[in-house]
Design an enzyme around this catalytic site. Sequence first.
Site, PDB file in Angstrom:
ATOM      1  N   GLU A  63      45.925  41.674  30.295  1.00 27.73           N
ATOM      2  CA  GLU A  63      46.126  40.577  29.331  1.00 27.73           C
ATOM      3  C   GLU A  63      47.415  39.818  29.649  1.00 27.73           C
ATOM      4  O   GLU A  63      47.459  38.581  29.587  1.00 27.73           O
ATOM      5  CB  GLU A  63      46.166  41.143  27.909  1.00 27.73           C
ATOM      6  CG  GLU A  63      46.144  40.091  26.836  1.00 27.73           C
ATOM      7  CD  GLU A  63      44.834  39.333  26.773  1.00 27.73           C
ATOM      8  OE1 GLU A  63      44.873  38.085  26.936  1.00 27.73           O
ATOM      9  OE2 GLU A  63      43.780  39.956  26.576  1.00 27.73           O
ATOM     10  N   GLU A  70      47.696  31.725  33.114  1.00 26.06           N
ATOM     11  CA  GLU A  70      47.522  30.533  32.278  1.00 26.06           C
ATOM     12  C   GLU A  70      48.794  29.709  32.202  1.00 26.06           C
ATOM     13  O   GLU A  70      48.755  28.481  32.302  1.00 26.06           O
ATOM     14  CB  GLU A  70      47.080  30.946  30.874  1.00 26.06           C
ATOM     15  CG  GLU A  70      45.656  31.452  30.819  1.00 26.06           C
ATOM     16  CD  GLU A  70      45.242  31.904  29.423  1.00 26.06           C
ATOM     17  OE1 GLU A  70      46.108  31.956  28.513  1.00 26.06           O
ATOM     18  OE2 GLU A  70      44.056  32.216  29.259  1.00 26.06           O
TER      19      GLU A  70
END
Length: 160
Positions: A63, A70
Amino acid sequence: MKKQLRSFFCAFRGVGDAVRGEAHLRFHLVAAFYVLLFSPFFELSAAQYAVLVLLMGAVMAAEMINTAVERVCNAVTEERNENIRLAKDIAAGAVLVLSAAAVAVAALFFLDGAAWLRVWDFFMQKPWLLPPLVCSAALAVVFVRRGTGRKRGDNRDSKG
């Protein structure tokens, strides 16, 4: 030695930034907390605990890597770019695949009716522990949805 200490400081700061800024990571932390809280009722072996801990760490690390991908992609350009879309989608897909594997392993370990009866019996014998459990669940929802309050570099309170 100073360089190594600084690296540890930066790594811990990165973990804190990720926890503050990423609801998905907070969800995984809450899930790990409840897995560990209820796991004693399931009489897991040391090897099963090792698998659980490794999977929890791997999902949270994935994660965080997804978040880093991102952020880098967003820093490169805000314009639509097929390669950036692919990089972001693939990174998110990696988290999804690992999370699905973790859920499958958890299902193998925790789909034990006798153990769930032990959980039920425990709370029926100690009903005063139900309100703290319910309160912890409510706090967990708030933690996942709203985060830890202030984000790094933000002078305002986080509003979700």
